[in-house]
Design a protein around this motif. Sequence first.
Motif, PDB file in Angstrom:
ATOM      1  N   GLY A  95       0.833  -1.207   0.000  1.00 45.07           N
ATOM      2  CA  GLY A  95       0.000   0.000   0.000  1.00 45.07           C
ATOM      3  C   GLY A  95       0.859   1.245   0.000  1.00 45.07           C
ATOM      4  N   PHE A  96       0.243   2.373  -0.400  1.00 47.89           N
ATOM      5  CA  PHE A  96       0.968   3.635  -0.484  1.00 47.89           C
ATOM      6  C   PHE A  96       1.061   4.293   0.888  1.00 47.89           C
ATOM      7  CE2 PHE A  96      -0.438   3.114  -4.866  1.00 47.89           C
ATOM      8  CZ  PHE A  96       0.701   3.480  -5.575  1.00 47.89           C
ATOM      9  N   VAL A  97       2.170   4.969   1.106  1.00 48.49           N
ATOM     10  CA  VAL A  97       2.365   5.837   2.264  1.00 48.49           C
ATOM     11  C   VAL A  97       2.299   7.274   1.765  1.00 48.49           C
ATOM     12  CG1 VAL A  97       3.914   6.496   4.146  1.00 48.49           C
ATOM     13  CG2 VAL A  97       3.783   4.110   3.406  1.00 48.49           C
ATOM     14  N   TRP A  98       1.491   8.095   2.443  1.00 51.32           N
ATOM     15  CA  TRP A  98       1.256   9.448   1.940  1.00 51.32           C
ATOM     16  C   TRP A  98       2.547  10.249   1.891  1.00 51.32           C
ATOM     17  CZ3 TRP A  98       1.882  14.511   3.388  1.00 51.32           C
ATOM     18  CH2 TRP A  98       1.172  15.461   2.627  1.00 51.32           C
ATOM     19  N   THR A  99       2.737  10.933   0.782  1.00 54.98           N
ATOM     20  CA  THR A  99       3.859  11.849   0.607  1.00 54.98           C
ATOM     21  C   THR A  99       3.341  13.148   0.015  1.00 54.98           C
ATOM     22  OG1 THR A  99       4.322  10.916  -1.589  1.00 54.98           O
ATOM     23  CG2 THR A  99       5.563  10.021   0.287  1.00 54.98           C
ATOM     24  N   GLU A 100       4.108  14.176   0.114  1.00 50.14           N
ATOM     25  CA  GLU A 100       3.739  15.468  -0.466  1.00 50.14           C
ATOM     26  C   GLU A 100       3.618  15.327  -1.984  1.00 50.14           C
ATOM     27  OE1 GLU A 100       2.659  19.360  -0.614  1.00 50.14           O
ATOM     28  OE2 GLU A 100       3.081  18.229   1.197  1.00 50.14           O
ATOM     29  N   PRO A 101       2.498  15.798  -2.590  1.00 48.81           N
ATOM     30  CA  PRO A 101       2.324  15.612  -4.044  1.00 48.81           C
ATOM     31  C   PRO A 101       3.436  16.240  -4.882  1.00 48.81           C
ATOM     32  CG  PRO A 101       0.247  16.243  -3.006  1.00 48.81           C
ATOM     33  CD  PRO A 101       1.302  16.384  -1.952  1.00 48.81           C
ATOM     34  N   LYS A 107       6.185   6.489  -1.806  1.00 47.82           N
ATOM     35  CA  LYS A 107       6.552   5.497  -0.812  1.00 47.82           C
ATOM     36  C   LYS A 107       5.508   4.392  -0.766  1.00 47.82           C
ATOM     37  CE  LYS A 107       9.319   8.422   2.257  1.00 47.82           C
ATOM     38  NZ  LYS A 107       9.490   8.904   3.654  1.00 47.82           N
ATOM     39  N   ILE A 108       5.991   3.147  -0.699  1.00 51.11           N
ATOM     40  CA  ILE A 108       5.112   1.980  -0.642  1.00 51.11           C
ATOM     41  C   ILE A 108       5.543   1.110   0.545  1.00 51.11           C
ATOM     42  CG2 ILE A 108       4.361  -0.123  -1.826  1.00 51.11           C
ATOM     43  CD1 ILE A 108       4.718   1.264  -4.444  1.00 51.11           C
ATOM     44  N   LYS A 109       4.563   0.711   1.350  1.00 51.61           N
ATOM     45  CA  LYS A 109       4.813  -0.178   2.483  1.00 51.61           C
ATOM     46  C   LYS A 109       4.475  -1.598   2.066  1.00 51.61           C
ATOM     47  CE  LYS A 109       3.778  -0.934   7.365  1.00 51.61           C
ATOM     48  NZ  LYS A 109       2.997  -0.493   8.537  1.00 51.61           N
ATOM     49  N   LEU A 110       5.463  -2.505   2.194  1.00 56.90           N
ATOM     50  CA  LEU A 110       5.310  -3.890   1.778  1.00 56.90           C
ATOM     51  C   LEU A 110       5.365  -4.807   2.991  1.00 56.90           C
ATOM     52  CD1 LEU A 110       7.725  -3.928  -1.311  1.00 56.90           C
ATOM     53  CD2 LEU A 110       5.278  -3.513  -1.297  1.00 56.90           C
ATOM     54  N   LEU A 122       9.051 -16.370   8.497  1.00 54.53           N
ATOM     55  CA  LEU A 122       9.232 -15.047   9.082  1.00 54.53           C
ATOM     56  C   LEU A 122       8.500 -14.016   8.238  1.00 54.53           C
ATOM     57  CD1 LEU A 122      10.614 -13.309  11.260  1.00 54.53           C
ATOM     58  CD2 LEU A 122      12.566 -13.077   9.709  1.00 54.53           C
ATOM     59  N   GLN A 123       7.772 -13.120   8.905  1.00 53.28           N
ATOM     60  CA  GLN A 123       7.028 -12.036   8.227  1.00 53.28           C
ATOM     61  C   GLN A 123       7.628 -10.704   8.634  1.00 53.28           C
ATOM     62  OE1 GLN A 123       2.693 -12.226   8.014  1.00 53.28           O
ATOM     63  NE2 GLN A 123       2.587 -10.062   8.593  1.00 53.28           N
ATOM     64  N   GLN A 124       7.785  -9.809   7.657  1.00 51.00           N
ATOM     65  CA  GLN A 124       8.417  -8.529   7.924  1.00 51.00           C
ATOM     66  C   GLN A 124       7.794  -7.449   7.039  1.00 51.00           C
ATOM     67  OE1 GLN A 124      12.663  -8.720   7.739  1.00 51.00           O
ATOM     68  NE2 GLN A 124      12.956  -6.516   8.082  1.00 51.00           N
ATOM     69  N   ALA A 125       7.685  -6.246   7.571  1.00 55.82           N
ATOM     70  CA  ALA A 125       7.154  -5.093   6.838  1.00 55.82           C
ATOM     71  C   ALA A 125       8.256  -4.049   6.685  1.00 55.82           C
ATOM     72  CB  ALA A 125       5.961  -4.495   7.561  1.00 55.82           C
ATOM     73  N   PHE A 126       8.322  -3.420   5.538  1.00 57.40           N
ATOM     74  CA  PHE A 126       9.335  -2.398   5.276  1.00 57.40           C
ATOM     75  C   PHE A 126       8.803  -1.445   4.206  1.00 57.40           C
ATOM     76  CE2 PHE A 126       9.943  -5.703   2.230  1.00 57.40           C
ATOM     77  CZ  PHE A 126      10.401  -5.109   1.086  1.00 57.40           C
ATOM     78  N   GLU A 127       9.487  -0.328   3.987  1.00 59.60           N
ATOM     79  CA  GLU A 127       9.073   0.701   3.028  1.00 59.60           C
ATOM     80  C   GLU A 127      10.099   0.812   1.908  1.00 59.60           C
ATOM     81  OE1 GLU A 127       8.354   4.426   4.861  1.00 59.60           O
ATOM     82  OE2 GLU A 127       6.659   3.717   6.089  1.00 59.60           O
TER      83      GLU A 127
END
Length: 508
Positions: A95-101, A107-110, A122-127
């Motif tokens: 999903g997208f992470v809000w950034t200034e237009p 930015k995308i969070k995976l 193992l499960q992990q989240a990162f940008e």
Amino acid sequence: MEYIPESRQQLILCCECGTAIPPNPANMCVNCVRSIVDITEGIPKQATVHWCKNCERYLQPPATWLACDLESRELLALCLKKLRGLVKVRLIDAGFVWTEPHSRRIKIKLTIQKEVFAATILQQAFEVEYVVASMMCPDCTKVMAQNMWKAMVQVRQKVDHQRTFFYLEQLILKHNAHQDTINIKEVKGGLDFHFAQRSHAIKMCDFLASMVPTRAKTSEQLISSDIHNGTSNYKFTYSVEIIPICRDDLVVVPKKTANSLGQIAPLTLCTRVGNVLHLIDFRTLQTTSVTGFAYWRSEDITPVCSMRDLKEFYVLDVELLGPRHGRYALADITVQRMADVGRNDCEFIVRSHLGNLLAYGDSVLGYDLDSANINNANFEALRHEDVPSIVLVKKSYSERRRKRKNRNWRLKTLDKDDGELAPKKQDKEKLEADFETFLRDLEEDPELRQNINLYKDAEAAQRARSAIGDNDDDMADSDDGEDAPEVPLEELLEDLKIDDEDDEEMDM
């Protein structure tokens, strides 16, 4: 009696840090597993996407340009394809992470999973951060260079007004048929559409043929050739000619052609122009349709009078005869030339199809064939009894009645380039008069409005009310009878406008 607690889950100690944890195949806690194994290794945390600032499309390698909105599914798929290491892990969420237009950053969070040890997942989240780099696409590069169009569509009509092109412009806007054009040039007698690809020009020709009767001719020009590999570069030109008959034109049909069209009268009126030509016999209400192929096959159906030849008449009496066809009714209408009202008793009894639209005291526009100077061989070959003195066309409304109606709607226009065409003052006045006639046709004909998008314009209505001012009551007292037609409010569309100034205020 002593209470015995329920048996608790057995815990073990982590082999690395000694923390009590539930048993697992690795015999290690999650933190220790993450410190030893990084499942995001091989997946880049930064990447670059290329974006064309002219057409606002994104590059999908190797050579495809896609139009994607911010935070859309299409843009997310394009960004994920840039990460090559994703094939070695299992993607759970993105999903997208809000950034200034205006930051030119995406930015995308995976969230990913991977089996690190036997039976240990193992499960992990990162940008991941993407840098949006500006790059001009090949199509826009051709636009910026001179004479780099690949195909051109020249649209012409041999008439002395621009009403047809105003109508075509609205059809093009409604169906978004101009999205592939790189330039639209306004020339004398029509429009020129420039395209970067030949297929887009063919698509425009097909669109025009589906809307109005046309015929097209193709020509090509050799630009360059390579004798080593046998390739050549051509420019293609499509000349599209629109049938030279418009709404409300008086049309003469030769006898042979009239017999093939259902024994219709040789003198008819054109009521509507769509993908076929609609003609009506104003003395019998018989109708017929003429396709573009049938017209261009012989070209013997010719207009003898157009909107420039319309004269105003005063209605003295209407006697309905009974037959009806749609919104038309046959009647004998007694009229007098507006110039003769109050001067003489010269009256005419005219057989017309406007019986249910006219009443005593109305004004009507028509063709005065007794005083008209017509130079047409087919018209001169008609018998005397086939040529009436007057042909009534449509009801007329005074300017004061029209001003009482506040035109609270507007039309969109194409972004056209005048090029070397510098219209004179007389041409501008004529163009404005043709556009006003087109707007009045829209107000009077609901069928014509069905194919066009009309938008609300509160500012225009306010200006009209201010212009009328205190003279509104005087005009209401001076005009009697039915008001001029107007467009109902429910047929108007809302127009969304986003100003740059508003965007800057929101960013601040």
